[in-house]
Design a protein around this motif. Sequence first.
Motif, PDB file in Angstrom:
ATOM      1  N   LEU A  82       0.835  -1.116  -0.155  1.00  9.86           N
ATOM      2  CA  LEU A  82      -0.394   0.151   0.023  1.00  9.86           C
ATOM      3  C   LEU A  82       0.759   0.964   0.033  1.00  9.86           C
ATOM      4  O   LEU A  82       0.595   2.548  -0.318  1.00  9.86           O
ATOM      5  CB  LEU A  82      -1.070   0.075   1.065  1.00  9.86           C
ATOM      6  N   LEU A 118      -8.292  -3.210   2.894  1.00 12.21           N
ATOM      7  CA  LEU A 118      -7.729  -3.713   2.117  1.00 12.21           C
ATOM      8  C   LEU A 118      -9.226  -4.374   1.475  1.00 12.21           C
ATOM      9  O   LEU A 118      -9.952  -5.395   2.743  1.00 12.21           O
ATOM     10  CB  LEU A 118      -7.382  -4.267   0.899  1.00 12.21           C
ATOM     11  N   SER A 137      -8.320  -0.436  -1.876  1.00 12.66           N
ATOM     12  CA  SER A 137      -9.362   0.100  -0.433  1.00 12.66           C
ATOM     13  C   SER A 137     -10.747  -0.032  -0.740  1.00 12.66           C
ATOM     14  O   SER A 137     -11.350   0.779  -2.584  1.00 12.66           O
ATOM     15  CB  SER A 137      -8.651   2.160  -1.090  1.00 12.66           C
TER      16      SER A 137
END
Length: 144
Positions: A82, A118, A137
Amino acid sequence: MSATAGQAADGVRSLADRFGLEPNMVVMEMGYDDDVDQDLREALTERVGDLVDEDTDEVVDAVLLWYRDGDGDLFELLTDALGPLADNGVVWLLTPKAGREGHVEPSEISESAPTAGLQQTSTVNAGKDWTAHRLVSPRGAKKK
């Protein structure tokens, strides 16, 4: 080229389409090893160009994360993925299919992904030995 070989090549191209990657997107690859699906990698690099590694300073549009049972903590790897990911980017978690060495139980993904921020939106057949899980996301979520 035989009709069968041409159909196989077309199948790989349509797989690249299913990944939703466009030319010139920046795609980071994590977890590469000699067991990855080279046909899939080739199809994806033909589409986007060279893949960048996890040491990149670039913001990336997508992450290809090859993950096998025993590769470490999935939550930590997803969190690492991420870091450079654009706000609307996607993580493709590639895991060995059931019955293959390194298979990852679906419960591990369903527990680790939300904890990392997520959600799984789809799963695609990513070749003979691999399954790809599309993780994004949640809508409205802000990166920390």
